[in-house]
Design a protein around this motif. Structure first.
Motif, PDB file in Angstrom:
ATOM      1  N   LEU A 171      15.595   7.917   1.320  1.00 30.00           N
ATOM      2  CA  LEU A 171      14.839   8.842   0.437  1.00 30.00           C
ATOM      3  C   LEU A 171      14.436   9.963   1.216  1.00 30.00           C
ATOM      4  O   LEU A 171      14.529  11.088   0.830  1.00 30.00           O
ATOM      5  N   MET A 172      14.231   9.919   2.661  1.00 25.54           N
ATOM      6  CA  MET A 172      13.841  10.934   3.281  1.00 25.54           C
ATOM      7  C   MET A 172      15.129  11.890   3.437  1.00 25.54           C
ATOM      8  O   MET A 172      14.837  13.118   3.595  1.00 25.54           O
ATOM      9  N   THR A 173      16.270  11.469   3.682  1.00 25.18           N
ATOM     10  CA  THR A 173      17.320  12.245   3.744  1.00 25.18           C
ATOM     11  C   THR A 173      17.516  13.085   2.463  1.00 25.18           C
ATOM     12  O   THR A 173      18.019  14.273   2.472  1.00 25.18           O
ATOM     13  N   GLU A 174      17.333  12.525   1.445  1.00 24.06           N
ATOM     14  CA  GLU A 174      17.465  13.115  -0.197  1.00 24.06           C
ATOM     15  C   GLU A 174      16.319  14.277  -0.236  1.00 24.06           C
ATOM     16  O   GLU A 174      16.501  15.479  -0.622  1.00 24.06           O
ATOM     17  N   VAL A 175      15.326  13.900   0.319  1.00 21.63           N
ATOM     18  CA  VAL A 175      14.067  14.667   0.177  1.00 21.63           C
ATOM     19  C   VAL A 175      14.164  16.256   1.160  1.00 21.63           C
ATOM     20  O   VAL A 175      14.019  17.192   0.991  1.00 21.63           O
ATOM     21  N   SER A 176      14.660  15.586   2.437  1.00 20.62           N
ATOM     22  CA  SER A 176      15.021  16.879   3.278  1.00 20.62           C
ATOM     23  C   SER A 176      16.103  17.816   2.825  1.00 20.62           C
ATOM     24  O   SER A 176      15.887  19.270   2.965  1.00 20.62           O
ATOM     25  N   SER A 177      17.111  17.234   2.237  1.00 19.17           N
ATOM     26  CA  SER A 177      18.231  18.097   1.519  1.00 19.17           C
ATOM     27  C   SER A 177      17.256  19.059   0.398  1.00 19.17           C
ATOM     28  O   SER A 177      17.779  20.190   0.259  1.00 19.17           O
ATOM     29  N   PHE A 178      16.675  18.336  -0.373  1.00 17.60           N
ATOM     30  CA  PHE A 178      15.998  19.167  -1.487  1.00 17.60           C
ATOM     31  C   PHE A 178      15.302  20.501  -0.752  1.00 17.60           C
ATOM     32  O   PHE A 178      15.041  21.244  -1.290  1.00 17.60           O
ATOM     33  N   THR A 214       0.907  -1.255  -0.142  1.00 20.79           N
ATOM     34  CA  THR A 214       0.082  -0.043  -0.049  1.00 20.79           C
ATOM     35  C   THR A 214       0.778   1.319   0.091  1.00 20.79           C
ATOM     36  O   THR A 214       0.683   2.182  -0.801  1.00 20.79           O
ATOM     37  N   HIS A 215       1.940   1.247   0.883  1.00 21.03           N
ATOM     38  CA  HIS A 215       2.862   2.422   0.855  1.00 21.03           C
ATOM     39  C   HIS A 215       3.521   2.785  -0.211  1.00 21.03           C
ATOM     40  O   HIS A 215       3.885   3.775  -0.785  1.00 21.03           O
ATOM     41  N   LEU A 216       4.274   1.488  -0.626  1.00 20.75           N
ATOM     42  CA  LEU A 216       4.934   1.753  -1.995  1.00 20.75           C
ATOM     43  C   LEU A 216       3.923   2.440  -3.130  1.00 20.75           C
ATOM     44  O   LEU A 216       4.508   3.242  -3.920  1.00 20.75           O
ATOM     45  N   GLY A 229       6.320  13.412   5.261  1.00 21.74           N
ATOM     46  CA  GLY A 229       5.370  12.606   5.980  1.00 21.74           C
ATOM     47  C   GLY A 229       4.790  11.199   5.711  1.00 21.74           C
ATOM     48  O   GLY A 229       4.700  10.296   6.476  1.00 21.74           O
ATOM     49  N   ASN A 230       4.702  11.096   4.506  1.00 24.12           N
ATOM     50  CA  ASN A 230       4.295   9.844   3.916  1.00 24.12           C
ATOM     51  C   ASN A 230       5.264   8.998   4.047  1.00 24.12           C
ATOM     52  O   ASN A 230       4.880   7.732   4.455  1.00 24.12           O
ATOM     53  N   TYR A 231       6.584   9.131   3.921  1.00 25.19           N
ATOM     54  CA  TYR A 231       7.657   8.386   3.952  1.00 25.19           C
ATOM     55  C   TYR A 231       7.918   7.771   5.444  1.00 25.19           C
ATOM     56  O   TYR A 231       8.007   6.646   5.829  1.00 25.19           O
ATOM     57  N   GLY A 232       7.782   8.739   6.330  1.00 25.61           N
ATOM     58  CA  GLY A 232       7.713   8.286   7.817  1.00 25.61           C
ATOM     59  C   GLY A 232       6.743   7.443   8.207  1.00 25.61           C
ATOM     60  O   GLY A 232       6.797   6.456   8.761  1.00 25.61           O
ATOM     61  N   LEU A 233       5.524   7.706   7.647  1.00 29.30           N
ATOM     62  CA  LEU A 233       4.195   6.634   7.951  1.00 29.30           C
ATOM     63  C   LEU A 233       4.633   5.360   7.380  1.00 29.30           C
ATOM     64  O   LEU A 233       4.422   4.273   8.097  1.00 29.30           O
ATOM     65  N   ALA A 234       5.209   5.247   6.132  1.00 28.44           N
ATOM     66  CA  ALA A 234       5.430   4.124   5.351  1.00 28.44           C
ATOM     67  C   ALA A 234       6.566   3.491   6.241  1.00 28.44           C
ATOM     68  O   ALA A 234       6.462   2.016   6.119  1.00 28.44           O
ATOM     69  N   MET A 235       7.391   3.790   6.869  1.00 25.16           N
ATOM     70  CA  MET A 235       8.653   3.406   7.383  1.00 25.16           C
ATOM     71  C   MET A 235       8.143   2.509   8.559  1.00 25.16           C
ATOM     72  O   MET A 235       8.435   1.801   8.907  1.00 25.16           O
ATOM     73  N   GLY A 236       7.112   3.251   9.458  1.00 28.22           N
ATOM     74  CA  GLY A 236       6.476   2.665  10.614  1.00 28.22           C
ATOM     75  C   GLY A 236       5.784   1.470  10.261  1.00 28.22           C
ATOM     76  O   GLY A 236       5.640   0.601  11.113  1.00 28.22           O
TER      77      GLY A 236
END
Length: 334
Positions: free
Chosen positions: A298-305, A186-188, A277-284
């Motif tokens: 991916l979250m690290t990359e998105v945060s940098s962007f 679902t999250h993917l 936010g979506n990536y954090g939910l998906a990780m959990g």
């Protein structure tokens, strides 16, 4: 019964109302342009309904802020949209955009509702959730009727209740890794779908942006979304599950911008925050360790962007400062 006028807004309510104001001024500009260029009458009806809702939400938020003598944010105005600009996006993209914004709105309004205390603020978000659900329903039904709705992958039903007996259930490396769970799929799928939206917007915005620095960072966002889409798609394909493609070409050959560079960067920033936010939910919700590792990267990359986008908005004088707590050291003149 609590009298709203006797109870100050909490920090959660202030932050939610402030963001709601900015986001709906952005939506109004975007939807007015979409209403002008959309050709399909059924899609146009949905855009008109979405525009009606955004105007109503904005009015309700404004009334609450004015009653509190709270400074009204600037947000976005008619100066940020060119309604005479040629068609930049296709009808299929516009319909999917409405569906995607309803999906993000439902998550945002439900969170704001759960964190709000005052009756009038809770009533506002309760109304927003009800009407945004209706917008989502209309968008999804029209996509289905047109044969354009992309469902998440199907899996077989389990035959019985089972419990995890081996710790390798959490592993995600090697040939013996377990299949993806329904939650992981679902999250993917959901994150892949959101990246398609960001990818199309970044292409269109980069194509029409006036400022070269803005154009450059938008193109960087386009490349990042392509890369992240491939990560999600490969995870599904590795499990012999279908991976949705793009809705269609989405973007026309237009080069005249319908939006200010400020609005386009803000929308990309808005979607970037939603992705985090979506990536954090998906990780959990993803016990398999290879998925957790992927989401972390991916979250690290998105945060940098996201920081690059914010830095550029600050340089251009476009980043409106959100309400903040008092700086006690400054007040004490330390």
């Amino acid at each position: 019964m609590e009298n709203s006028q006797d109870t100050r807004l909490t920090s959660a309510e202030i932050g939610g109302l402030w963001s709601c104001y900015l986001n709906n001024t952005m939506s109004i500009c975007t939807l007015k342009y979409f209403k002008n260029i959309v050709e399909d009458e059924q899609t146009k009806s949905i855009i008109e309904y979405a525009l009606e809702l955004s105007n109503e939400y904005l009015e309700r938020v404004t009334n609450i802020l004015k009653a509190e003598e709270f400074p009204i944010p600037q947000g976005f105005t008619q100066a940020d949209v060119n309604l005479e600009a040629p068609r930049l996006f296709t009808d299929i993209f516009i319909l999917n955009f409405a569906k995607s914004m309803a999906k993000i709105g439902l998550g945002t309004y439900s969170l704001c509702y759960s964190l709000s205390s005052r009756n009038d603020v809770r009533e506002l978000y309760r109304y927003c959730m009800k009407t945004t659900t209706d917008l989502d329903e209309r968008s999804v039904n029209l996509l289905k009727n047109k044969g354009l709705y992309i469902r998440p992958p199907y899996i077989t039903y389990p035959r019985k209740v089972r419990f995890v007996t081996k710790k390798k259930f959490l592993d995600g490396l090697g040939k013996n890794k377990r299949p993806l769970t329904a939650h992981e799929i679902t999250h993917l799928f959901s994150n892949l779908d959101t990246n398609i939206l960001g990818h199309m917007l970044a292409i269109g915005f980069a194509q029409v942006a006036d400022d070269k620095e803005v154009q450059k960072i938008l193109w960087k966002g386009k490349r990042m979304s392509e890369k992240q889409r491939k990560v999600f798609s490969d995870k599904l394909l590795d499990e012999n599950l279908p991976s949705p493609g793009t809705w269609d070409s989405g973007v026309t050959k237009a080069t005249e911008s319908p939006f200010s560079d400020k609005l386009m960067l803000y929308m990309i920033s808005f979607l970037t925050a939603a992705s985090l936010g979506n990536y954090g939910l998906a990780m959990g919700a993803s016990p398999r360790m290879d998925l957790g590792s992927s989401y972390s990267k991916l979250m690290t990359e998105v945060s940098s962007f996201a920081k690059e986008v914010a830095d550029l908005m600050i340089e251009k004088g476009w980043l409106e400062e959100p309400p903040q707590a008092e700086n006690r050291e400054d007040l004490a003149d330390l």
